[in-house]
Design an enzyme around this catalytic site. Structure first.
Site, PDB file in Angstrom:
ATOM      1  N   THR A   9       0.835  -1.196   0.000  1.00 56.22           N
ATOM      2  CA  THR A   9       0.000   0.000   0.000  1.00 56.22           C
ATOM      3  C   THR A   9       0.873   1.251   0.000  1.00 56.22           C
ATOM      4  O   THR A   9       2.102   1.167   0.019  1.00 56.22           O
ATOM      5  CB  THR A   9      -0.930   0.003   1.228  1.00 56.22           C
ATOM      6  OG1 THR A   9      -0.127  -0.116   2.416  1.00 56.22           O
ATOM      7  CG2 THR A   9      -1.915  -1.153   1.168  1.00 56.22           C
ATOM      8  N   TYR A  10       0.223   2.413   0.032  1.00 61.03           N
ATOM      9  CA  TYR A  10       0.922   3.692  -0.098  1.00 61.03           C
ATOM     10  C   TYR A  10       1.984   3.842   0.985  1.00 61.03           C
ATOM     11  O   TYR A  10       1.745   3.531   2.155  1.00 61.03           O
ATOM     12  CB  TYR A  10      -0.084   4.842  -0.032  1.00 61.03           C
ATOM     13  CG  TYR A  10       0.492   6.170  -0.426  1.00 61.03           C
ATOM     14  CD1 TYR A  10       1.104   6.341  -1.665  1.00 61.03           C
ATOM     15  CD2 TYR A  10       0.435   7.263   0.431  1.00 61.03           C
ATOM     16  CE1 TYR A  10       1.633   7.560  -2.034  1.00 61.03           C
ATOM     17  CE2 TYR A  10       0.949   8.492   0.069  1.00 61.03           C
ATOM     18  CZ  TYR A  10       1.556   8.636  -1.176  1.00 61.03           C
ATOM     19  OH  TYR A  10       2.083   9.841  -1.544  1.00 61.03           O
TER      20      TYR A  10
END
Length: 705
Positions: free
Chosen positions: A215-216
Site C-alpha cells: 500500500t501507499y
C-alpha cells in the site's frame, strides 16, 4: 480552474472523492460519497508551502554571503541539523566518570561445585541503601565490598515470579519502516523509500497484469482496513493454528504527534502473496524489504508472546547487603513465530531453572566475586533511523520529508555518514551556530513542531492561514534584515568564540601571536572568494600569513582505513612545551608524525617522513625536529613577504609567496640562512605553485575578510 476558464459545460458537476485505503470497497464507497473541495485543507497546503519558501528563500541567500559554500537552510532541515550538531557538542563536553560493578557467583547450600550450579548476582543494596550506577566510584571501595562479601552469610530474601504478555509491534508507517530497515537491513532512508516506491508501483507477475505489492508508502496512520485485517487473521489460522489468532481484530488507535492519518499503514496489498512466491521475481533487496513488511503485517494480528519471569534477591539476614538476579523463559512465542522482535527482553533462560529451585530462607554462599571497572560513555551519535525517530517524537516533519532531509544534509556536506552513524561536518556546525545565533526561532525544535500544530489547526478550520503567515513574517523579516546588515567580522568572531577549543586546541587566546609578523593575532576567517575557512593573521593586508585551511581536502598524510590495517599508530611522547601527544602514523603516501589527536574537519600539525629504512628507529626528537617546519627565515627584501623553509616527503624547500626552490641534499637545513635561501630562489630550479588551471592570475593581492 476549469470553471474559471469556461471549459466546463453548465451541466457538469465537479466533485472530489476521498479514500484512506487503496482497496476496491474503499474506492467504491468514496465514489458513492463525493464532496466539494475542502478549502481548509487547501489553505493548510498553501500555508505550509509558503512557510517553506519564506524560510528557505530568506535564509539561504544570507548563508551564501555570510558563510560561502553553505548552500541552504530550511524549516525541517535546520531542526534536523541542530539535533546532530547539539549531540556532537554533548559528546565533546562529556567528561567520563569512573565507576565499579560488583558481581558475585552464589551456590546453593550443599551443592556440588562440579555440576556448575553457581548463579551470578549483581549487587543492588549496600548499607540498606539502593545503589545507582555511580555509587561505587573507586577500586578501593569495590575491594572493601569484596571483603565484606567473603566475611558475610547470605540467604534468599525474596523470590518473585511473574508472567509477561508482550504485544506485537504496530504495523509500519513511513518512519518506522525506515528505522527498521536501517536496523535490520542496513538500508539508508533514501534507499528504503526507493525500493518501497518500486514495490508500491508494482511489477508484472506471470499470471497477472502489473500488480502493486504494498500500500501507499508515505503515511503516518497505523490503521488497517477491516477486509485486510480479516484476511490476515485467516492466513494466521491456516499457517499457525487457532491459538495464534486473536479473538477480535486488533485496532491501533495510537497516533504520532501531529499525525494526519490520511492513509493506511504500510502493508502488502495481498497478505496471501507470500515472500517465497516472489523469489526470482524481485531482486534481493526488494525481496528483503517486502519480507520485512509482510512479517510485521502478519504479526500485528497475532497473539501476544507469553514469558515467565523470575527475580531473586539474596543478601545478609539484616538486609544490609542485597544481590539481585533475574531470568525469563518463553512459554508461548505468539507473534514472535513470524516477526523477530529486536526490542525483546534483556534477560535470558540460562539461569531460569536454577533460580526456580531457590526458596526464601535458603542458605547460599559466595564462590567468586568479580569486580569490574567502567567509565560512563557519552551519548551516541544519531544514525539515520535514530534521527528520524527523534524527529517523529518531536513532531517535526512529515512522512514524505524524512528521506529527503537525510539526503539534503549529506549532499550539502553538512553531515557525513560513517558506518551508518551521522557525523556533523564543521560546515554544518557553522550553519547550525549561525541559525541559532541569528534565527533562534527557526533553530528551536519546538518552533517547527508547534508550526506543524498550527498548520493542522488551519486544516481543521481553527486558524486563518494568511493571519498565521503575517504574524510569522513580521518576526522573520526582522531576523533577515538584522542578519543581512551584519558585518562579516562579527560572524567570524561569533564562530570563533563558539568553536574556539576546536579551532585552537590547547592554545590560550593570549598565545595566538602570528609567527610571520609577530604583531598580529591568529583568527578564524571566512574567505571572501570561494568557500574557504582558514586560520590567518588579523593584520591583513599587511600580513598574509595563513596557518591552515579548514575546508581543504585531507592532505597527503591523511591516513586511510586500508593503511591503518597495516600499521598501528605509535605514541612517541609529549611535546616539551605543552601536554600535546606526538604520534607516528602511516598514510597512503608513507609515514608521518603528528601533534595531537585526529578531529573531523580539522587538520592537526603533521610532518611527512622521508624514506626511512627502519621506522622503529624514529624518536620523539626526530619528530620535534620535523614539526618545527615551516620555519620563517626572514622577510624578502623586495616585498617584505616571509621566506620560509618547509619540509615534505621529498625533502626540504624554500618558499616565498608562490615560488618554491628545492634545497640540495648536500645542504644541512639546520644551517640554512636567509641569504642562502634568496640565492636558491633566484636560481633556475625555482617553480611556481598554486596557480589554478584555466584561470588568469590576479596581479593584485587577494583580499580576505
Amino acid at each position: 480552474m476549469l470553471e474559471q476558464q469556461g471549459a466546463l459545460g453548465c451541466d457538469v458537476t465537479v466533485a472530489r472523492v476521498v479514500f484512506h485505503e487503496i482497496t476496491e470497497n474503499a474506492i467504491k464507497k468514496a465514489l458513492m460519497s463525493p464532496r466539494y473541495i475542502d478549502m481548509d485543507l487547501v489553505n493548510a497546503y498553501l500555508a505550509r508551502r509558503s512557510l517553506d519558501y519564506v524560510i528557505g528563500f530568506g535564509i539561504s541567500p544570507l548563508l551564501w554571503r555570510k558563510l560561502p559554500g553553505c548552500q541552504s537552510a530550511g524549516r525541517v532541515q535546520s531542526a534536523a541539523l541542530a539535533l546532530v550538531c547539539d549531540r556532537e557538542s554533548e559528546i565533546e563536553q562529556f567528561k567520563p566518570q569512573e565507576y565499579w560493578t560488583v558481581r558475585a557467583d552464589f551456590k546453593m547450600q550443599f551443592a556440588d561445585l562440579s555440576n556448575g550450579t553457581c548463579i551470578p548476582f549483581h549487587i543492588k543494596h549496600l548499607n540498606s541503601k539502593k545503589l545507582g550506577q555511580l555509587s561505587i566510584p573507586s577500586q578501593e571501595e569495590a575491594q572493601a565490598i569484596e571483603k565484606r562479601i567473603h566475611s558475610s552469610k547470605f540467604e534468599v530474601l525474596g523470590v518473585k515470579r511473574s508472567k509477561i504478555h508482550k504485544n506485537p509491534p504496530m504495523p509500519y508507517i513511513t518512519s518506522s519502516l525506515q528505522q527498521d530497515a536501517a536496523n535490520k537491513l542496513h538500508f539508508t532512508a533514501g534507499y528504503t523509500m526507493k525500493i518501497a516506491q518500486k514495490l508500491y508501483e508494482g511489477i508484472n507477475l506471470s499470471s497477472e497484469e502489473t500488480t502493486g505489492l504494498i500500500t501507499y508508502i508515505r503515511t503516518d496512520g497505523f490503521h488497517i482496513s477491516d477486509g485486510a485485517a480479516e484476511d490476515i487473521r485467516s492466513l494466521v489460522k491456516e499457517r499457525y493454528g487457532q491459538k495464534y489468532v486473536l479473538e477480535d481484530t486488533r485496532k491501533y488507535l495510537k497516533k504520532v504527534k501531529n499525525a494526519q492519518e490520511a492513509h493506511e499503514a504500510i502493508r502488502p496489498t495481498s497478505i496471501r502473496r507470500l515472500p517465497s512466491s516472489l523469489v526470482g521475481i524481485l531482486d534481493d533487496d526488494s525481496l528483503k524489504l517486502y519480507t520485512l513488511i509482510w512479517k510485521r503485517t502478519m504479526a500485528c494480528q497475532m497473539e501476544a508472546s507469553r514469558t515467565q519471569m523470575i527475580q531473586v534477591d539474596v543478601g545478609t539476614p539484616e538486609g544490609e547487603m542485597i544481590f539481585h538476579s533475574a531470568a525469563s523463559k518463553l512459554d508461548f512465542k505468539g507473534y514472535q513465530s513470524v516477526y523477530e522482535d529486536t526490542e525483546g527482553d534483556s534477560v535470558h533462560e540460562d539461569n531460569f531453572e536454577a533460580l526456580s529451585k531457590l526458596m526464601v530462607k535458603d542458605l547460599v554462599s559466595p564462590v567468586n566475586v568479580h569486580l569490574g571497572q567502567h567509565f560512563t560513555k557519552p551519548p551516541s551519535r544519531y544514525s539515520e533511523g535514530a534521527l528520524i525517530k527523534k524527529l517523529e517524537e518531536l513532531g517535526i516533519g512529515r512522512p514524505s520529508t524524512y528521506a529527503s532531509i537525510m539526503k539534503v544534509l549529506q549532499d550539502r556536506k553538512y553531515v557525513t555518514a560513517k558506518s551508518r552513524v551521522l557525523h556533523p561536518e564543521f560546515r554544518g556546525r557553522m550553519v547550525s551556530a549561525f541559525l541559532l545565533h541569528h534565527f533562534s526561532e527557526v533553530a528551536d525544535y519546538s518552533f517547527t513542531a508547534n508550526m506543524e500544530t498550527e498548520l493542522d489547526n488551519v486544516s481543521a478550520g481553527l486558524t486563518e492561514w494568511k493571519g498565521l503567515l503575517k504574524g510569522y513574517w513580521e518576526r522573520f523579516s526582522k531576523y533577515c534584515a538584522d542578519a543581512s546588515n551584519l558585518d562579516g567580522r562579527k560572524v567570524e568572531r561569533m564562530l570563533e568564540e563558539k568553536f574556539g577549543p576546536i579551532l585552537f586546541p590547547n592554545v590560550d587566546t593570549d598565545n595566538r601571536i602570528c609567527p610571520s609578523c609577530s604583531e598580529g593575532t591568529l583568527r578564524f576567517k571566512v574567505s571572501r572568494y570561494g568557500e574557504g575557512y582558514f586560520i590567518g593573521c588579523d593584520r591583513h593586508p599587511k600580513c598574509k600569513y595563513i596557518a591552515r585551511s579548514l575546508s581543504q581536502q585531507e592532505d597527503e598524510t591523511e591516513p586511510t582505513e586500508e593503511c591503518q590495517k597495516t600499521f598501528t599508530p605509535r605514541l612517541l611522547g609529549v611535546m616539551p612545551d605543552s601536554d600535546e601527544k606526538v604520534f607516528l602514523k602511516q598514510g597512503p603516501y608513507g609515514h608521518y608524525v603528528q601533534i595531537g589527536e585526529d578531529k573531523k574537519g580539522l587538520f592537526p600539525k603533521r610532518a611527512s617522513l622521508s624514506k626511512v629504512k627502519d621506522i622503529d628507529s624514529v624518536t620523539l626528537e626526530d619528530a620535534i625536529e620535523l614539526l618545527q617546519y615551516p620555519k620563517i627565515l626572514g622577510k624578502h627584501p623586495e616585498d617584505d613577504y616571509p621566506v620560509l623553509i618547509t619540509h615534505s616527503k621529498v625533502g626540504y624547500n624554500i618558499k616565498h609567496r608562490r615560488s618554491l626552490a628545492l634545497v640540495p641534499k648536500s645542504v644541512d637545513p639546520k644551517k640554512m640562512t636567509l641569504e642562502r635561501a634568496l640565492k636558491l630562489l633566484s636560481g633556475k630550479s625555482v617553480r611556481r605553485i598554486g596557480r589554478p588551471k584555466g584561470k588568469v592570475e590576479n596581479k593584485e593581492p587577494m583580499e580576505w575578510h
